[in-house]
Scaffold this motif. Structure first.
Motif, PDB file in Angstrom:
ATOM      1  N   UNK A   1       0.846  -1.201   0.000  1.00 31.22           N
ATOM      2  CA  UNK A   1       0.000   0.000   0.000  1.00 31.22           C
ATOM      3  C   UNK A   1       0.882   1.253   0.000  1.00 31.22           C
ATOM      4  N   UNK A   2       1.916   1.243   0.853  1.00 27.74           N
ATOM      5  CA  UNK A   2       2.830   2.382   0.891  1.00 27.74           C
ATOM      6  C   UNK A   2       3.530   2.550  -0.446  1.00 27.74           C
TER       7      UNK A   2
ATOM      8  N   UNK B   1       0.417   3.064  -3.390  1.00 32.00           N
ATOM      9  CA  UNK B   1      -0.732   3.952  -3.263  1.00 32.00           C
ATOM     10  C   UNK B   1      -0.370   5.264  -2.576  1.00 32.00           C
ATOM     11  N   UNK B   2       0.271   5.163  -1.430  1.00 39.23           N
ATOM     12  CA  UNK B   2       0.534   6.385  -0.643  1.00 39.23           C
ATOM     13  C   UNK B   2       1.509   7.287  -1.399  1.00 39.23           C
ATOM     14  N   UNK B   3       1.211   8.566  -1.401  1.00 37.52           N
ATOM     15  CA  UNK B   3       2.069   9.532  -2.094  1.00 37.52           C
ATOM     16  C   UNK B   3       3.500   9.463  -1.566  1.00 37.52           C
TER      17      UNK B   3
END
Lengths: 185, 460
Positions: free
Chosen positions: B54-55, B58-60
Motif C-alpha cells: 500500500x505504501x 498507493x501512498x504519495x
C-alpha cells in the motif's frame, strides 16, 4: 583529500577579527543550507503523511438490489445488498439492508435503513404501517418521511438507477444528528 | 554546545574525520523515514506485506520514503566500515580511548542487528527466506542454539509472532540501545578529545590545533549533504521493490541475503559437520573479541600504521577476506546456470509484482455476515434479523454471548414452534432480563427461528 597540518589553521577560538567573521559566515551558511535541505526533505514526508486526507476517494459502486419488476408490494420491502468497502489496504464485503419503497409519485426509491438520529437500524412495523426505530422511537411514514421522534430528518434516500431491468443503488453513509443531509462515505 | 564546537582538533580539520558525523546524518534519516513508515505499517503476517505494498503503490511518495530508509541502511553499513577502518588505521583507539572504541564496536553489532531485523518486515519472499536462513544459523550454536532460534521465531516456524518480535526489536529495543551507546560514544569522545593524525606523540604535541568549528563542521556538513543527496538520487532513480508475499510453501525459492550479509552467507558454505561450530561460532566470536580488545593488545603509544604492521595487516587480511567472500558468493551465483536463471526469474517476478497495481487485502466477512454464509437461505435472512432486531445487542454477534452477554448456545435444539412461542411471549428469566415480545411478522419470525435452530444447535 586532507588539509594537512602544514595548512594555516586558526590558533584559538574566539580571537575576534577575521576569524570571528569567517566563523559566523560559515555558521549562517550552514544553517541556511540545513534549513533548505530540511525544507526539501519535509515535502515528501508531509505528502506521505497527509495522503489519506486527499487520496482519491472513489464514488461508491452501483450495487444490484434485485429485479426492478420484483418490487411490487405496496409497502416497504427489505432488501439486502453486498457492500464492498476499501479502508486503506484492506477491503471487506459486508451485508447491508436497505428499504425499497414507493415514493409519493409511485416510483421506486431506496432508503438507507440507518436512523439519522443515532444510527440504529430502522425496521418496518407492519402493524403500525410506519418505520419505527427501536432505539429512541423515531417514526417515519412508508416513504421515509419523518413523522415524529428525535430524528433530525427523514430517512436518507440512496441514489438509484434501473439498468437492464435491475434496480441498482449506491450505498452511502450520512452524517447523523444533523438536519441537512450530508454524505460522509 | 559551544564547548563541542570549540573542541580543538590537533593538526586541523580533515576529510578523513567525516565518517562519524556522516553516520549521524544517516541516523537522522533512518529515524525520520522509519517513523513515517510506521504510520502505515502493521507487524502481523496477514497485514505486513499488504501495508508495505500500500505504501509502495498507493501512498504519495511511499516508494521514495521507503527507498530512503532501505538505502539509508546500506549506506550506514558502508559508513560504519569506513569509520571503523579509519579509526583502526589511525590507531585512534589508543590513549584513553578504549571505552570510546568498545562502544563503537557494540554499535557496529547493533546496526547489523537493525539490518537483520528490518529486512524481514516487508514480509515478501526475499525477506522471508533470507530470515529463515539467518535464524537457522542460530540453531547451530551449541547447547542454546535451538532455544535461541525458537525464541527469536517465537516457535518452530516463522509466522506472525516472528514478525512481531522482529518489529519490536527493530523499532524499540535495538534503537533504544543504539541511543544509549551513541550517548556513551559521544561522551567518551568529548572526554578524550579528537585524536588527531597518526604521528609520533612528540610530533603531535607540536601540531597547531584548529577548533572543531568551522572547518571540520563544514567538512562534516558537506559530507552529510552529499550523503543525503546520494540517498535522494538513489531512491528517486532506482526505487526499491517489493516482491510477492512470503509463501513458506514455495520450496524452490533461492534465498539471498542483503549484500552486506553475503560474505557471511558464503562463509557458511565452507563449514559442515562438527567443523560448523568453529566456522559460525568460534571464529566470528574470536574476530569480534579481537576487534573489541585491540586497544588492550596493541598497547604501545605508537599510532603510525607503518609501525603497527601486525594489527594493520590483520585488519587488511580480514577486510580482503570478507570482500572476496562477498564477491565469491556473487560469482558462484553467476557461474551456476541453474541458480543464475532462477535468481533472474525471481528478480523478474519481483519486478512484475512491483509494477502490478495494488490489490487491497480482502477481509473475511465478520459477525452475522460470516455466519450467514454457511446457512440455508431462510436462516441467513434470520441471521440478519438477529442483528437488525437488536438481538445481538444482548446475545453477541452470533448469539454466543461472551463478554458479559447472554449466550444462546443450545437453544436451537428446541422445536421451532416452541421457540416461536417463546419469542412472541417471553417467559420467566427472559422477561427479567429485559426481553421484549417479538413484533416480527410470522414469516420473519420463522426465519429468525431457522437461524437459531441452525446456528445455535449445540450446547457449549
Amino acid at each position: 583529500m586532507s588539509s594537512g597540518p602544514s595548512e594555516p589553521v586558526n590558533r584559538e577560538p574566539g580571537l575576534g577579527g577575521q576569524g570571528a567573521t569567517r566563523r559566523s559566515f560559515f555558521g549562517v551558511l550552514m544553517a541556511a543550507v540545513s534549513a533548505a535541505v530540511g525544507l526539501v526533505m519535509s515535502v515528501p514526508v508531509a505528502r506521505f503523511l497527509v495522503f489519506p486526507l486527499f487520496g482519491s476517494r472513489r464514488a461508491s459502486d452501483w450495487i444490484e438490489v434485485g429485479d426492478a419488476s420484483g418490487f411490487v408490494s405496496p409497502g416497504p420491502m427489505r432488501a439486502e445488498i453486498l457492500v464492498r468497502r476499501v479502508d486503506g489496504w484492506v477491503a471487506s464485503t459486508a451485508k447491508r439492508a436497505v428499504w425499497v419503497v414507493r415514493r409519493e409519485g409511485g416510483q421506486l426509491g431506496v432508503l438507507s435503513d440507518v436512523c439519522p438520529h443515532l444510527g440504529c437500524g430502522v425496521p418496518w412495523r407492519d402493524d403500525e404501517k410506519i418505520f419505527h426505530c427501536p432505539c429512541h422511537h423515531a417514526k417515519f411514514d412508508p416513504s421515509g418521511r419523518l413523522l415524529g421522534g428525535p430524528s433530525p430528518r427523514s430517512l436518507d434516500p440512496l441514489p438509484i438507477k434501473v439498468e437492464n431491468g435491475k434496480l441498482m443503488v449506491q450505498y452511502q453513509i450520512f452524517r447523523n444528528l444533523v438536519k441537512t443531509r450530508e454524505v460522509i462515505g | 554546545m559551544h564547548e563541542a564546537l570549540d573542541e580543538p582538533v590537533p593538526g586541523g580539520s580533515r576529510w578523513a574525520y567525516v565518517f562519524g558525523s556522516g553516520l549521524l546524518f544517516i541516523l537522522v534519516n533512518q529515524i525520520v523515514t522509519g517513523i513515517c513508515l510506521a504510520f502505515y505499517y502493521v507487524p502481523s503476517a496477514d497485514h505486513a506485506h499488504a501495508t508495505v505494498g500500500y505504501m509502495q503503490k498507493v501512498v504519495w511518495g511511499g516508494r521514495f520514503i521507503r527507498g530512503l530508509h532501505a538505502y539509508g541502511s546500506s549506506l550506514m553499513i558502508v559508513l560504519l566500515l569506513l569509520h571503523l577502518a579509519q579509526t583502526f588505521l589511525y590507531g585512534a583507539y589508543k590513549n584513553r580511548r578504549e571505552l570510546l572504541w568498545m562502544a563503537g564496536c557494540v554499535l557496529f553489532l547493533l546496526v547489523l542487528g537493525m539490518g537483520f531485523t528490518g529486512y524481514l518486515l516487508p514480509w515478501d519472499r526475499r525477506a522471508y527466506f533470507a530470515t529463515a536462513v539467518g535464524t537457522n544459523i542460530l540453531a547451530e550454536v551449541p547447547f542454546v542454539g535451538g532455544f535461541l532460534k525458537a525464541f527469536l521465531r517465537a516457535g518452530p516456524d516463522m509466522g506472525t509472532l516472528t514478525l512481531s518480535r522482529f518489529y519490536v526489536l527493530h523499532v524499540f529495543v535495538i534503537p533504544a540501545l543504539i541511543f544509549v551507546l551513541i550517548a556513551a560514544h559521544v561522551f567518551f569522545f568529548r572526554q578524550a578529545g579528537a585524536a588527531g593524525p597518526p604521528l609520533r606523540p612528540e610530533e603531535r604535541e607540536k601540531l597547531p590545533t584548529e577548533p572543531f568549528f568551522p572547518m571540520q563542521v563544514l567538512k562534516d556538513f558537506l559530507c552529510g549533504m552529499l550523503l543525503i543527496l546520494g540517498l535522494f538520487l538513489l531512491s528517486a532513480l532506482r526505487p526499491v521493490t517489493l516482491g510477492p508475499i512470503a509463501s513458506p510453501a514455495d520450496s524452490t525459492y533461492v534465498p539471498r541475503p542483503e549484500w552486506y550479509y553475503l560474505p557471511a552467507f558464503q562463509w557458511l558454505k565452507y563449514w559442515s559437520g562438527s567443523g560448523i561450530l568453529v566456522g559460525i561460532v568460534v571464529i566470528p566470536l574470536l574476530l569480534f573479541a579481537l576487534l573489541l580488545g585491540i586497544p588492550f593488545l596493541d598497547r604501545s603509544p605508537e599510532r603510525r600504521p607503518r609501525r603497527r604492521l601486525l594489527p594493520v595487516l590483520g585488519l587488511a587480511l580480514v577486510g580482503v577476506g570478507v570482500v572476496s567472500l562477498g564477491f565469491q558468493s556473487a560469482w558462484e551465483d553467476r557461474r551456476d546456470p541453474a541458480v543464475h536463471a532462477k535468481l533472474a526469474a525471481q528478480e523478474a517476478a519481483e519486478e512484475e509484482y512491483n509494477r502490478a497495481p495494488f490489490e487491497p487485502r480482502e477481509l473475511a466477512p465478520a459477525g452475522a455476515a460470516a455466519v450467514a454464509a454457511k446457512l440455508s437461505p431462510a436462516a441467513a435472512k434470520g441471521a440478519l434479523l438477529f442483528e437488525n432486531e437488536g438481538c445481538s445487542g444482548c446475545h453477541g454477534a452470533s448469539g454466543h454471548g461472551a463478554g458479559g452477554l447472554i449466550p444462546l448456545d443450545g437453544i436451537g435444539s428446541q422445536p421451532a414452534a416452541a421457540l416461536q412461542a417463546l419469542l412472541r411471549k417471553p417467559q420467566g428469566k427472559m422477561v427479567e432480563g429485559g426481553m421484549e415480545p417479538s413484533r416480527l411478522s410470522d414469516a420473519e419470525l420463522a426465519q429468525l427461528v431457522a437461524f437459531l435452530r441452525e446456528a445455535l444447535k449445540d450446547k457449549k
